[in-house]
Design a protein around this motif. Structure first.
Motif, PDB file in Angstrom:
ATOM      1  N   VAL A  82      10.216 -74.578 -54.730  1.00 41.33           N
ATOM      2  CA  VAL A  82      10.258 -76.093 -54.166  1.00 41.33           C
ATOM      3  C   VAL A  82      10.621 -76.538 -55.118  1.00 41.33           C
ATOM      4  N   PRO A  83      10.291 -76.375 -56.663  1.00 41.03           N
ATOM      5  CA  PRO A  83      10.557 -77.093 -57.727  1.00 41.03           C
ATOM      6  C   PRO A  83      11.793 -77.662 -58.343  1.00 41.03           C
ATOM      7  N   TYR A  84      12.939 -76.742 -57.121  1.00 41.94           N
ATOM      8  CA  TYR A  84      14.689 -76.716 -57.615  1.00 41.94           C
ATOM      9  C   TYR A  84      14.938 -77.594 -57.137  1.00 41.94           C
ATOM     10  N   TYR A  85      14.092 -77.498 -55.735  1.00 37.91           N
ATOM     11  CA  TYR A  85      14.649 -78.600 -54.830  1.00 37.91           C
ATOM     12  C   TYR A  85      14.202 -80.522 -54.599  1.00 37.91           C
ATOM     13  N   ILE A  86      12.691 -80.992 -55.531  1.00 37.61           N
ATOM     14  CA  ILE A  86      12.701 -81.523 -55.932  1.00 37.61           C
ATOM     15  C   ILE A  86      13.858 -81.581 -57.393  1.00 37.61           C
ATOM     16  N   ASP A  87      13.956 -81.351 -58.159  1.00 36.87           N
ATOM     17  CA  ASP A  87      15.224 -81.227 -59.416  1.00 36.87           C
ATOM     18  C   ASP A  87      16.754 -81.990 -58.569  1.00 36.87           C
ATOM     19  N   HIS A  88      16.713 -81.038 -57.266  1.00 36.32           N
ATOM     20  CA  HIS A  88      18.616 -81.644 -56.577  1.00 36.32           C
ATOM     21  C   HIS A  88      18.305 -82.654 -56.120  1.00 36.32           C
ATOM     22  N   GLN A  89      16.913 -83.114 -55.861  1.00 32.31           N
ATOM     23  CA  GLN A  89      16.887 -84.409 -54.897  1.00 32.31           C
ATOM     24  C   GLN A  89      16.988 -85.492 -55.957  1.00 32.31           C
ATOM     25  N   LEU A  90      16.484 -85.841 -57.185  1.00 33.04           N
ATOM     26  CA  LEU A  90      15.954 -86.748 -57.542  1.00 33.04           C
ATOM     27  C   LEU A  90      17.228 -86.706 -58.653  1.00 33.04           C
ATOM     28  N   ALA A  91      18.123 -85.464 -58.702  1.00 29.78           N
ATOM     29  CA  ALA A  91      19.930 -85.875 -59.039  1.00 29.78           C
ATOM     30  C   ALA A  91      20.226 -86.071 -58.083  1.00 29.78           C
ATOM     31  N   GLY A  92      20.013 -86.782 -57.323  1.00 30.82           N
ATOM     32  CA  GLY A  92      20.866 -86.953 -56.039  1.00 30.82           C
ATOM     33  C   GLY A  92      20.830 -88.765 -55.380  1.00 30.82           C
ATOM     34  N   LYS A  93      21.525 -88.560 -53.858  1.00 31.20           N
ATOM     35  CA  LYS A  93      20.892 -90.347 -53.772  1.00 31.20           C
ATOM     36  C   LYS A  93      19.834 -90.765 -53.900  1.00 31.20           C
TER      37      LYS A  93
END
Length: 256
Positions: A102-113
């Motif tokens: 889950v932390p990687y999922y959130i990290d990726h969303q913050l880096a995206g649109k």
């Protein structure tokens, strides 16, 4: 989450889902309407995303989705991980937020649109709206996360003289409940607003398609016996009146 889940105990005799029960999450909690409608999305941050970390998880092709893209401070990422783990803890049913990625999922969303509110109307003026009016802040989601993580650490230090990651689970729960109850000051937003985003992001990361970085090995789906993204269903499966267990499939499977 079932009642049996809430009653399962760990070795110390305290409920592994105690935080969910105490904070109102088991009953749905208070979720800001419309806040996360566009959460799922691919990253388009640019060249900086591949240089955020050089940790060992990037070495395996099977773990290409477990590389940091937004966070360049490992301490902040670890704090985020432990906060999500208290919201969705590991228990006898299966892995918690950290085990599910889950932390990687959130990290990726913050880096995206999603992290820059690319799909939101961004013109002022900005006023505090009613609950049914959804997101009204001028802050972008990645800014809200930055402020929220900083506030968690400061509140932990001020309350317990220790950083959040050094606290035991019960004290971490106390910190997060204080955020949910709007007992913490965060510039520009209510602490409950950040908590609701964190909670919703955690649940999405646990149950979204693994393509987005969470739900590692489809374990979130397996716990719920959810079939995932099936290309089709047979006539027998459609017509059956009995529960049929189907091996889950993700977008990774359909693309390969």
């Amino acid at each position: 989450m079932s009642t049996n889940d809430e009653k399962q105990l760990d070795a110390n005799g305290s409920s592994r889902r105690k935080f969910l029960r105490n904070s109102g999450i088991a009953a749905g909690g208070v979720v800001v309407g419309g806040t996360l409608g566009g959460l799922l999305g691919f990253n388009d941050k640019g060249e900086q995303e591949s240089t955020a970390t050089a940790t060992k998880e990037t070495q395996s092709a099977q773990q290409h989705d477990q590389a940091l893209e937004y966070f360049n401070n490992r301490a902040d990422f670890d704090l985020l991980g432990q906060a999500t783990e208290r919201i969705f803890p590991e228990d006898e049913n299966g892995p918690g937020a950290i085990g599910l990625g889950v932390p990687y999922y959130i990290d990726h969303q913050l880096a995206g649109k999603w992290g820059i509110n690319a799909k939101d109307y961004r013109q002022g003026p900005f006023f505090e709206g009613e609950l049914n009016q959804g997101y009204q802040s001028q802050l972008k989601y990645h800014q809200i996360y930055d402020l929220g993580i900083e506030a968690i650490e400061k509140y932990s230090q001020a309350t317990f003289n220790e950083g959040f990651t050094a606290l035991d689970g019960e004290k971490q729960d106390e910190v997060l409940v204080a955020f949910e109850n709007d007992e913490v000051d965060i510039p520009g937003i209510k602490s409950s607003f950040f908590f609701n985003i964190l909670r919703q992001s955690t649940l999405e990361g646990a149950y979204s398609d693994p393509l987005y970085g969470g739900n590692k090995d489809m374990q979130g789906w397996k716990m719920k016996e959810y079939p995932g993204v099936q290309m089709s269903y047979s006539d027998e499966q459609v017509a059956s009146k009995e529960f049929i267990e189907i091996k889950p499939a993700s977008l990774h499977n359909t693309h390969n």
